[in-house]
Write an enzyme that holds these catalytic residues in place. Structure first.
Site, PDB file in Angstrom:
ATOM      1  N   HIS A 293       1.215   2.713   8.026  1.00  0.00           N
ATOM      2  CA  HIS A 293       0.675   3.110   6.717  1.00  0.00           C
ATOM      3  C   HIS A 293      -0.738   2.537   6.521  1.00  0.00           C
ATOM      4  CE1 HIS A 293       1.118   4.243   2.413  1.00  0.00           C
ATOM      5  NE2 HIS A 293       0.314   3.195   2.220  1.00  0.00           N
ATOM      6  N   GLU A 294      -0.860   1.230   6.730  1.00  0.00           N
ATOM      7  CA  GLU A 294      -2.177   0.597   6.542  1.00  0.00           C
ATOM      8  C   GLU A 294      -3.167   1.097   7.586  1.00  0.00           C
ATOM      9  OE1 GLU A 294      -2.619  -0.848   3.777  1.00  0.00           O
ATOM     10  OE2 GLU A 294      -0.496  -1.054   3.259  1.00  0.00           O
TER      11      GLU A 294
ATOM     12  N   HIS B 153      -4.843   4.115   6.236  1.00  0.00           N
ATOM     13  CA  HIS B 153      -5.955   3.761   5.342  1.00  0.00           C
ATOM     14  C   HIS B 153      -7.160   3.275   6.149  1.00  0.00           C
ATOM     15  CE1 HIS B 153      -4.012   4.231   1.465  1.00  0.00           C
ATOM     16  NE2 HIS B 153      -3.040   3.380   1.745  1.00  0.00           N
TER      17      HIS B 153
ATOM     18  N   GLU C   8      -4.340   7.914  -0.101  1.00  0.00           N
ATOM     19  CA  GLU C   8      -2.898   7.768   0.096  1.00  0.00           C
ATOM     20  C   GLU C   8      -2.358   8.893   0.979  1.00  0.00           C
ATOM     21  OE1 GLU C   8      -1.450   5.097  -0.814  1.00  0.00           O
ATOM     22  OE2 GLU C   8       0.701   5.527  -0.697  1.00  0.00           O
TER      23      GLU C   8
END
Lengths: 500, 500
Positions: free
Chosen positions: A261-262, A265, A291
């Site tokens: 997830h990170e 980003h 997101e």
């Protein structure tokens, strides 16, 4: 010196303050010793003050207004820089300094009270602060935009172009389609397999996360990985993008999927064209688009069958004992295990939007004056029962779980669900243009990164979320892709292929 | 607002800039990604510029001058704050801004050139930059103090109260007493025992260093340990003091003694009275006094027999295999192993001052115009032959080894030897007042920390080095203690007790 040159000079000075504050905040969140906080808060408060003074200085405001009125000699990017600056200025200059300071102090205090309230699971501790925050928020929005509904202003702040009308339509779809579908899936859910909660050595987890950074093409010259209690991504410009994870020895999936997830980003930030580094157009297009990228990497890539066909062997090399008899299909089902839970940040991909639906409806009620602060815990718990069929027994598992409101952030939550929905819309486009599953299966994510860079990442925030989506997918935001994606995936997984 | 109140306000603003720059520098030196440096240099340059502008602003200068002339209403500490501010101002305000900027750019460039020169072991690359640095240094010192010899100004900058006369006397003693004594010891030196260069696991070394932090009473709430290529200590105020080490698997002593050395610096900073945190009197009394504390902890405690009587068992617990047959006496001799070496930072306690003697003499010659830059490598090599009886074959092992001159720092080196000599003078005092060896042997360093806190640390830089020494030892700086200490210790160790 032209007005624009002077504008750039002042901008650079502000960016210097921002860099200083960002680096200090990274330090605070990852390693600064406990006793150092009082001193550093006071000092960093002074730097913030300098930043604020510069941003609200007469000279800066005059130049921005001037260039905003007479943009003829500016090129397109320069025009956007001025537009962005003007937008940010409008957010502050109409608020009396007295209110600004009072609000800052209030939210600093409130965060501490929220922490205590959460620890003791006692909403009444936080209640008076929340009430005051909401009152002040409303008052300040009145100064800024007296003719617009306050919640619409907030929604637009976090996602340009969005308002209640559009979110209402989106969340109505979620409610009509996903609430009943999710209930059906939950009825057929299986017990989680034992290996999900086996013990996984911390150092080996870390090594696997580093392996994943290589798989996803994270540029180690332009960033780094560290640990912190709550995973987050941090960046100051395209050449310094960092993220954190946390390793739980009894919950391997936590570090793997937080990392991916990170990484989503972080890859976004690393792939922004460096021409934006020195401008106010660095960073992503919007909260929702940001997101969408983290969710895309986490769910569409990281929780796909193809991904684990490629990488389960590498994971087994590190955890041969725990994963001995686990095949790709079993593992794929496990990483997509669905279960109801009280806590948003622990929710799976399918139940996640229901947590956001609930928050959106409550925030809207708050700003439409249809609910008092006292009634909020009850309202929360009733909605949890309605959407997820579970009974909240402690406020810490309910209304007190998220930090956002204690910091004054309303209108942020909806972007989380919106991001997932954007991701689904992008997903159906990318599959038409490149051989998505095969690339993942063959451990060749570079082509996917390149596609996202060219279509989305490289522009920074020089293009807004609506325009990005139009350009990439050929249509404006359409929540039906999200419903289709979830029904196809989870129907196939748990309902024997039936998606209705 | 009184002048003093306004002074404090401006000071605080400057300290805020300093904190921001310090945190960024910590980040740069421990983890910032490679590609981030150009952007961050530019941004931090702007913050430095703000700091400089504030410090040289008319208002600040006027207030400091005013309070310096009329200090009657100030208390003692406040008077010292003003004196310190005035001293720092005098160092800058007489230098034309043009020269200041030129010099800053020159040393930035020179450091890169020095790195290249060192890598290629080619002095001629660095030579023109060094020449220019020396010229500019002399010119700038001429602006500041036209009636004082430039090297005296520099010596006083780094160690208040010191000049050539005093250092000449000190280094003459070193030359007369320690050069022949060291030669005698070197003649009888033994081969280093095999366990010194065995392989020691990195993680176990780290765990032992953490154990040492407990032994020495490092306050973990007020600081932390990290890794970096060159060990250093960093602090912004008494509640945030950090240090780094590096772990070499084939050289255990490197991390142990670097850690204890940095712990000495760190304990000093942690033990400064917190009343100085918000003043310009935080930090140690002087470079020399600071170094005296790191050397005291490293050598007088860390390389003592008593220390390893207490802690060799703990080390053996981690490295049972490598240290199986090693008893305290053998280990004590090993940690005090003496050998000639080219490199200052790798030198043992006994040969260390000879490395500094050489640098002092060369710097003095430079500023007395008795040597040209071209002749420096030869001069260096001749002195190495004379004092340590070794032949330098590569400039990288000789004149190019230290970074200091490339940054414009002349007059700093002497404080390293001075610190060791201060430490010896303090050593003979503390032994008279508390049961030093027993406390160490019984793993009770708290009483030693307390003694140093009360006598030295707590004052920060509110008392100068000369006064500290007088107060603690009852006499002014006296190099004979240093000679006595080294002769007693190394005579007993390697010359069968004979100290002459």
């Amino acid at each position: 010196m032209s007005d624009f040159e002077r504008f750039k000079e002042l901008q650079k000075q502000m960016k210097a303050y921002q860099l200083a504050l960002s680096v200090a905040s990274w330090d605070s969140n990852t390693e600064a010793p406990k006793a150092s906080f009082p001193y550093r808060s006071e000092m960093l408060g002074l730097i913030s003050g300098e930043h604020f003074s510069l941003q609200t200085s007469e000279e800066y405001r005059r130049i921005v207004d001037e260039l905003d009125r007479n943009p003829d000699e500016l090129n397109d990017i320069q025009k956007k820089e001025i537009k962005e600056a003007k937008k940010n200025l409008d957010k502050i200059v109409k608020i009396p300094k007295k209110d600004y300071i009072e609000f800052t102090q209030l939210v600093n205090l409130s965060q501490k009270e929220w922490e205590t309230a959460k620890e003791k699971s006692d909403f009444s501790i936080f209640q008076p602060y929340l009430k005051k925050i909401i009152e002040m928020r409303k008052r300040m929005l009145g100064y800024r935009a007296p003719d617009t509904h306050p919640y619409d202003v907030l929604l637009d702040d976090f996602e340009e172009g969005m308002d209640r009308e559009q979110y209402d339509a989106f969340f109505q779809t979620v409610k009509d389609e996903l609430v009943p579908f999710t209930k059906k899936v939950l009825k057929r859910r299986e017990d989680p397999p034992a290996f999900m909660n086996a013990r996984y050595d911390r150092d080996e987890q870390k090594a696997f996360v580093e392996y994943l950074m290589g798989v996803f093409g994270f540029d180690f010259d332009k960033g780094l990985l560290k640990e912190s209690v709550h995973p987050f991504t941090w960046g100051t410009h395209s050449k310094d993008v960092r993220f954190t994870v946390r390793y739980l020895e009894d919950y391997l999936f936590s570090s793997i999927f937080a990392a991916i997830h990170e990484l989503g980003h972080a890859l976004y930030e690393q792939q922004i064209d460096e021409m934006f580094d020195m401008t106010n157009l660095n960073g992503g297009a919007s909260k929702g688009i940001h997101e969408s990228q983290s969710r895309f990497y986490e769910n569409m890539i990281g929780r796909s069958r193809a991904f684990w066909e490629a990488h389960l062997p590498a994971l087994k090399q590190r955890f041969g004992k725990q994963l001995k008899d686990v095949d790709v299909e079993t593992f794929y089902r496990a990483v997509n295990h669905v279960d109801e839970s009280f806590i948003r940040v622990e929710a799976d991909e399918l139940t996640y939007p229901l947590h956001i639906l609930l928050r959106y409806e409550i925030e809207r009620d708050i700003f439409e004056d249809r609910v008092s602060v006292d009634e909020l815990p009850d309202l929360w718990n009733r909605k949890m029962k309605e959407y997820l069929n579970i009974d909240v027994e402690r406020d810490s598992d309910g209304i007190l779980q998220d930090v956002h409101w204690s910091t004054g952030m309303f209108g942020y939550f909806p972007t989380y669900a919106l991001g997932s929905a954007y991701a689904a819309q992008i997903y159906y486009t990318i599959r038409k243009e490149i051989d998505f599953d095969r690339l993942i299966r063959e451990d060749n994510l570079q082509e996917i990164n390149d596609w996202l860079r060219e279509k989305i990442h490289c522009f920074g925030s020089s293009i807004g979320p609506g325009e990005i989506l139009e350009r990439v997918t050929g249509e404006s935001f359409n929540p039906s892709y999200y419903v289709r994606y979830l029904k196809e995936k989870y129907g196939e997984l748990f309902l024997g292929g039936e998606s209705e």
